[in-house]
Design an enzyme around this catalytic site. Structure first.
Site, PDB file in Angstrom:
ATOM      1  N   GLU A  66      -5.060  -2.545   0.201  1.00  0.00           N
ATOM      2  CA  GLU A  66      -5.490  -1.213   0.628  1.00  0.00           C
ATOM      3  C   GLU A  66      -6.584  -0.729  -0.307  1.00  0.00           C
ATOM      4  O   GLU A  66      -7.496  -0.029   0.102  1.00  0.00           O
ATOM      5  CB  GLU A  66      -4.317  -0.243   0.610  1.00  0.00           C
ATOM      6  CG  GLU A  66      -4.595   1.082   1.326  1.00  0.00           C
ATOM      7  CD  GLU A  66      -5.266   2.127   0.440  1.00  0.00           C
ATOM      8  OE1 GLU A  66      -5.855   3.076   0.984  1.00  0.00           O
ATOM      9  OE2 GLU A  66      -5.212   2.006  -0.795  1.00  0.00           O
ATOM     10  N   ASP A  77      -0.689  -3.605  -3.451  1.00  0.00           N
ATOM     11  CA  ASP A  77      -1.782  -3.893  -4.394  1.00  0.00           C
ATOM     12  C   ASP A  77      -2.105  -2.640  -5.190  1.00  0.00           C
ATOM     13  O   ASP A  77      -1.800  -1.517  -4.773  1.00  0.00           O
ATOM     14  CB  ASP A  77      -3.025  -4.435  -3.669  1.00  0.00           C
ATOM     15  CG  ASP A  77      -3.630  -3.441  -2.704  1.00  0.00           C
ATOM     16  OD1 ASP A  77      -2.868  -2.796  -1.953  1.00  0.00           O
ATOM     17  OD2 ASP A  77      -4.874  -3.280  -2.690  1.00  0.00           O
TER      18      ASP A  77
END
Ligand SMILES: [Zn+2]
Length: 378
Positions: free
Chosen positions: A133, A69
């Site tokens: 994250e 991400d």
């Protein structure tokens, strides 16, 4: 040979702004499956996560952790090349995630694929890759580790491939991190007329007295592997538009980045006791709400740390500093599972407009990860 730079560009073209999967984990999964990795999607509460293992479950294993991400691109017009173009030009790969950290994931995935294909080890290689994250992270690497625990999957050691170098490849690896905790502070007094303060209890006076005491002396002097802890007042608010009114309530926010002399509980006890003392003196109630991001941790220098340091030095010509600086990362979760170090690219362009990475650095990082695998299983 798996081309880590090409894989980086293809991952950038997956628009995986947290918590969108964007096709990134599917792309990686297809490549890993083709190389003989066993895959498990470990999605939790809508957060996509991928576990991949080559080799037998329970075998001696080397793990990599990273995230696909990315943070949002911001104003698209500010980018020289569109943030999800994966544009390659002049030896650079452009786009959101170029450094943080699609390149790191591409480098360890490519290194792992080539390693198990060309020189199959007597052991297992595990990739634990999360799609969250940059967000809250509650259902990311934590979910992967919870699932691994339940399934009896283990990494014996792990590298988190986050960017770890400030300016030059090879200058820094992280063997721990400071902890981080935020305190939301509320001081509640009694409202009144500024000309008649004896009928009021001024929360700003109590709050500023409390805050001044917090910053008056350092929390500590640092330890063998850690800098001194730091306390920053990040906000003081009261929202009072009237100059002749003593407000009833004032708030503040304090963030502490702390070393291994403290933990979230000890800091909460200390700051609460000091708040109670000021409350007793002033009659203004001061209450704290702690939000712990993570405690400090340290992977003790030893064979694993030496192995990574030696390979980085051999590949870059620079002996990396063993650091605990910087913000938090998912290593704070992995450390409860196995010894963990962080080594990755140069973090210079993280979260910036025109994030980009030199193609050669991605190849170099892949070579480093490959050599680490070879040395570990030698
Ligand atoms: Zn990152």
């Amino acid at each position: 040979m798996t081309d880590a730079a090409d894989l980086t560009a293809r991952l950038i073209r997956c628009p995986s702004v947290t918590p969108e999967e964007g096709g990134a984990l599917v792309l990686l999964g297809d490549m890993l499956a083709a190389a003989g990795f066993e895959l498990h999607r470990v999605d939790r509460n809508g957060t996509p996560n991928l576990f991949a293992r080559w080799g037998a479950k329970g075998a001696r294993s080397f793990g990599f952790n990273g995230h696909t991400d990315v943070v949002p691109p911001g104003d698209l017009g500010s980018w020289t090349h569109p943030p999800f173009s994966g544009h390659v030009e002049g030896g650079l790969i452009w786009g959101r995630g170029a450094t943080d950290m699609k390149s790191g994931v591409a480098a360890f995935a490519a290194a792992a694929i080539d390693f198990v294909t060309e020189t199959p080890p007597d052991g297992a290689v595990i990739l634990a890759i999360t799609g969250d994250e940059e967000g809250l992270g509650r259902d990311g690497t934590l979910a992967l580790l919870d699932w691994m625990e339940a399934e009896g999957e283990r990494m014996d050691v792990c590298i988190v491939g986050e960017p770890s170098n400030p300016e030059l490849m090879g200058e820094m690896m992280k063997i721990g991190r400071r902890g981080s905790i935020t305190f939301r502070i509320v001081a509640k007094g009694v409202q009144g007329h500024a000309a008649y303060p004896h009928r009021a209890k001024n929360p700003l006076h109590a709050l500023t007295r409390y805050l001044a005491a917090l910053i008056a002396a350092p929390l500590d002097e640092g330890t063998a592997h850690f800098d001194p802890s730091g306390l920053q007042i990040t906000s003081i608010d009261c929202g009072n538009p009237a100059s002749n009114v003593i407000p009833e309530r004032a708030t503040a926010v304090v963030n502490i980045r702390f070393n291994d002399l403290h933990d979230g509980d000890s800091l909460t006890r200390d700051l609460t006791a000091r708040a109670e003392a000021v409350s007793a003196e002033t009659g203004v109630g001061i209450t704290l709400t702690p939000e712990l991001s993570g405690d400090a941790f340290l992977t003790q220098p030893g064979p694993f740390v030496d192995l990574v340091r030696d390979v980085v030095a051999a590949e870059t010509g620079i002996v990396p500093v063993l650091s605990t600086s910087g913000g938090t990362s998912d290593a704070r979760f992995v450390k409860n599972h196995c010894p963990v170090v962080e080594f990755g690219l140069v973090g210079h362009f993280m979260h910036q407009v025109d994030e980009r990475v030199p193609v050669e650095q991605v190849h170099q990082l892949k070579r480093i990860y490959r050599r680490i695998l070879e040395r570990y299983f030698a």
